[in-house]
Scaffold this active site. Sequence first.
Site, PDB file in Angstrom:
ATOM      1  N   GLY A 255       9.309   5.013 -67.610  1.00 53.41           N
ATOM      2  CA  GLY A 255       9.498   5.953 -68.712  1.00 53.41           C
ATOM      3  C   GLY A 255       9.372   7.419 -68.405  1.00 53.41           C
ATOM      4  N   CYS A 429      15.842   6.236 -55.704  1.00 52.94           N
ATOM      5  CA  CYS A 429      14.773   6.755 -54.833  1.00 52.94           C
ATOM      6  C   CYS A 429      14.938   6.119 -53.456  1.00 52.94           C
ATOM      7  CB  CYS A 429      13.394   6.487 -55.417  1.00 52.94           C
ATOM      8  SG  CYS A 429      13.068   4.779 -55.875  1.00 52.94           S
TER       9      CYS A 429
END
Length: 558
Positions: A255, A429
Amino acid sequence: MSLYYDAARFLAPSEAKSGSLKSRVFGSKELRASPKQVYALVAEASKWSPILAEVVEKSQLLQHERKLTPSLALLLVHDLLLSKSGIAAPATHPLRLAVTRHRARLGAELTKIRIRRGFGSIDELRSHVAKVDVGGTEGIVPDAASLKPMQHPRWVRINTLKSTLDDQLQTTFAGFEIVDSLEQTLVGESANKTLYVDKHVPDLVALAPGTDLSKTAAYRKGLIILQDKASCFPAYLLDAKPEYGTCLDACAAPGNKTTHLAAVLKGSNKTGGKPRIWACERDKVRAGILTDMIGLAGCQNIVTVKAGQDFLLLNPEQKPWSEVGSLLLDPSCSGSGIIGRDDIHSVTLPSSTEKGHVPAKSRKRKRRVHADIKSIADGAGEGKQEAVESDEGVDRFSERLRALSAFQLRILLHAFRFPNARRISYSTCSIHAEENETVVLAALRSNEVKQHGWRLLGRGEQIGGMKSWPIRGDIQACQAGIADGSLVGAAQIAEACIRCRPGTEEGTQGFFVVAFVRSVQEGFMHSLGPRNIEDSTGDSVHVGEDEEWHGLSDSDDS
C-alpha cells in the site's frame, strides 16, 4: 561442481526468499554439497561481489563463455582469484575451464581495481573487505571510485494527506540539521541528526541509516511513511489527475504506492472533484495489510480496496473499470533490486545483458527456443544451445524469471485495453532487463499499442523530478529488442525509461519505472517489428503486426 550449483541457488535473487541465509542453507533438503561449505562460499562471495562483478564485466567473461550464468561466474571467479584452494572442481571440468582460460585477463582487471582504490596489495584489499561494515554486515563499497562504505539512508515520505513537509520539519524533525547533500546524512559525527530534503520527489526526506522513527507520534499516526525513494517514482511519474478519470492500482499491497498515489491526486486536484482509486489485491491476506495501510494513511475516502480481485480478470469495458483514466502497475517481480533482504551483504551480480549476453540453456533440459526478445524467449539466440551440466537451482530461477516477465507483459497488455485510460506507469524492483526493458519493448510491439494509441512518455514530457533523474534505461537491452537494431530508436526508448541502482551514491534500491500515454505517434514503434513472447506455460503469444492480439478474456488466469 555441485558446490557452485548449490551456492548459485542462494546467490541468485529470488522472490521466494524467506528467512536468513543460514536458515535457508542449513534447512535445505536439496543440497548435494556440504551446507557449511555452501554457506561459507555464498557469504564470502557476496562480500566481494561489487568488485568481482566489475571484474567479470570488464573482462567480458560472460560474453566469451555463454555457458556461465552471472551467479556461477561470480562464484567461480571468487575461488579462482581469492580462494587459497582455488576452484573446487576437476581440472578438466568444462565450467572450471571456462574460467581458468581467462585467468590472466581476470587477474589483470582485479589488479586495476585494487590500484584504482588505493590498495598496495591484495592482502590490504582483503583486510579492507573484512573490516568494512555496510548496514550491519561486512561488505565492500560498490563504487569503485570510493573507499568509504555506501550505506542506505532512511527515506521518509511526508504523508500530505495528513501533514506537510514544513509541519514535520518543525515538529518530528525539529532537532535535525538540514543538509545540502545526501552524502552528509551518511557520514560524519552528526549523521544521526541530519536531514536531506530530496530534490527529485516532493515531500521526501532522507535521514541517517538506521534512524528509528517507530516510536514517534508522526509514525504511529501515519503522518510520515517509511518508503524508499525509488518506490515513490511510480505514483509521481504517473502524474494522475482527477479530471483524467478514476485511478486503478493493479497490484496494490502492501500500500505504500497506493497511499502515495492518493496524496498525489489530492495535491493535483484543482477542479474540486472527488478523486477515487481502486486498489486490486488478489491475495486476501495481503489485502488486509493494504486496508490497514490505507486506514493509517487516512485515505479511506479516496481508496476502495478490491480484496481478492485479480486485475487480469477485470472487464475493461464494464463500469466502473471503463471509467479508469490512470493505472499504476507494479506487478510481482524477482525483487532483485531490494536492499537489506538477507543476513548477507547485498549481492551485486555481473550484468547478464552486457553486450547482448544471454545465458545459454542446457541440452539436459529440452525446451523450445524462439528467435525472440532475449530472455523471455528461451535463452540462447537463434536456437543455439550449449552442452552444460544441469543446474536445477539456477535453472529454476531462469524459469521463474521467464514466467515473471511473461506475467508482467500480460498485466501491461491488459492495462492497454481500458477504453478511457490516458496514463499508465509500469514498475518493478528488479535490476534484470528481462523484467524491465524487455517487457517494455514487447509491449510496444503489440497490437494493443497500435489499436489503442499508446506510446512511451518521453523524458522531455516527464514531470520535473523524473525528467532530471540521471539514470536511464539499458540502451543495449533496448537495442537488442528492436528488429533493425536501430541505435537511435534504442536511445529514445532508453531515455524514456528510469532506472535506480542499488548501493550507489543515489541511496536507492534497484528499481525500474516507465510511463505510457495514450497518444498516437505513427512510425515510432513500427521499426520494432513482429516477435513472439513465451508465456509461463511455454506457449507463444504473438505480439507482431500480422496477427491481432485480443487481450485476456475474463476467464484467463495468470
